[in-house]
Scaffold this motif. Structure first.
Motif, short mmCIF file in Angstrom:
data_model
loop_
_atom_site.label_atom_id
_atom_site.label_comp_id
_atom_site.label_asym_id
_atom_site.label_seq_id
_atom_site.Cartn_x
_atom_site.Cartn_y
_atom_site.Cartn_z
N UNK A 10 8.82 -1.29 -19.16
CA UNK A 10 7.49 -0.68 -19.00
C UNK A 10 6.45 -1.75 -18.72
N UNK A 11 6.50 -2.84 -19.46
CA UNK A 11 5.54 -3.93 -19.27
C UNK A 11 5.71 -4.56 -17.89
N UNK A 12 6.95 -4.79 -17.49
CA UNK A 12 7.20 -5.36 -16.16
C UNK A 12 6.76 -4.41 -15.06
N UNK A 13 6.96 -3.14 -15.25
CA UNK A 13 6.50 -2.15 -14.28
C UNK A 13 4.98 -2.14 -14.15
N UNK A 14 4.29 -2.22 -15.27
CA UNK A 14 2.82 -2.26 -15.24
C UNK A 14 2.31 -3.54 -14.57
N UNK A 15 2.97 -4.66 -14.85
CA UNK A 15 2.58 -5.91 -14.20
C UNK A 15 2.80 -5.84 -12.69
N UNK A 16 3.91 -5.26 -12.27
CA UNK A 16 4.18 -5.10 -10.83
C UNK A 16 3.16 -4.18 -10.19
N UNK A 17 2.77 -3.13 -10.89
CA UNK A 17 1.78 -2.18 -10.38
C UNK A 17 0.42 -2.86 -10.18
N UNK A 18 0.00 -3.62 -11.18
CA UNK A 18 -1.29 -4.33 -11.10
C UNK A 18 -1.23 -5.41 -10.02
N UNK A 19 -0.14 -6.16 -9.96
CA UNK A 19 -0.01 -7.22 -8.96
C UNK A 19 -0.04 -6.65 -7.55
N UNK A 20 0.63 -5.52 -7.33
CA UNK A 20 0.63 -4.93 -6.00
C UNK A 20 -0.76 -4.46 -5.61
N UNK A 37 -10.40 0.72 -1.02
CA UNK A 37 -9.69 1.93 -0.57
C UNK A 37 -8.19 1.67 -0.43
N UNK A 38 -7.83 0.55 0.17
CA UNK A 38 -6.40 0.23 0.35
C UNK A 38 -5.73 -0.01 -0.99
N UNK A 39 -6.39 -0.74 -1.88
CA UNK A 39 -5.80 -1.01 -3.19
C UNK A 39 -5.60 0.28 -3.98
N UNK A 40 -6.58 1.16 -3.97
CA UNK A 40 -6.43 2.44 -4.66
C UNK A 40 -5.34 3.29 -4.03
N UNK A 41 -5.26 3.26 -2.72
CA UNK A 41 -4.22 4.01 -2.02
C UNK A 41 -2.83 3.51 -2.41
N UNK A 42 -2.68 2.20 -2.47
CA UNK A 42 -1.38 1.61 -2.83
C UNK A 42 -1.05 1.89 -4.29
N UNK A 43 -2.03 1.77 -5.18
CA UNK A 43 -1.75 1.87 -6.62
C UNK A 43 -1.65 3.32 -7.10
N UNK A 44 -2.53 4.17 -6.66
CA UNK A 44 -2.63 5.50 -7.25
C UNK A 44 -1.85 6.55 -6.48
N UNK A 45 -2.00 6.56 -5.18
CA UNK A 45 -1.46 7.66 -4.40
C UNK A 45 0.05 7.58 -4.27
N UNK A 46 0.58 6.44 -3.90
CA UNK A 46 1.98 6.44 -3.52
C UNK A 46 2.74 5.20 -3.98
N UNK A 47 2.46 4.68 -5.15
CA UNK A 47 3.16 3.48 -5.59
C UNK A 47 4.58 3.82 -5.95
#
Length: 74
Positions: A10-20, A37-47
């Motif tokens: 879970x921690x590694x997944x969260x770190x990967x999510x934030x890093x991306x 806009x691009x960062x939110x699109x990558x993180x929230x919509x379709x990560x």
């Protein structure tokens, strides 16, 4: 110890999510696109699919701005 081992993915997944998101923000800013806009699109919509979509569809890097001092004879 079991709790630490169980929470590691879970921690590694969260770190990967934030890093991306940070990477997408900086990459979009360097390419002249709206970074938030691009960062939110990558993180929230379709990560994590958003990362792949951004890599495939991102534009070429914009050339550096013209600087006349680079071409003047010294």
């Amino acid at each position: 110890m079991d709790t630490l081992v169980q929470s590691l993915p879970v921690v590694l997944g969260l770190l990967a999510w934030v890093y991306s998101g940070v990477w997408a923000y900086l990459d979009a800013r360097n390419r002249g696109k709206p970074p938030l806009f691009v960062a939110l699109l990558v993180m929230v919509v379709a990560w994590p699919l958003g990362i792949v979509i951004w890599i495939v569809l991102r534009p070429e890097k914009r050339p550096p701005p013209f600087n006349l001092d680079d071409y003047r004879v010294q």
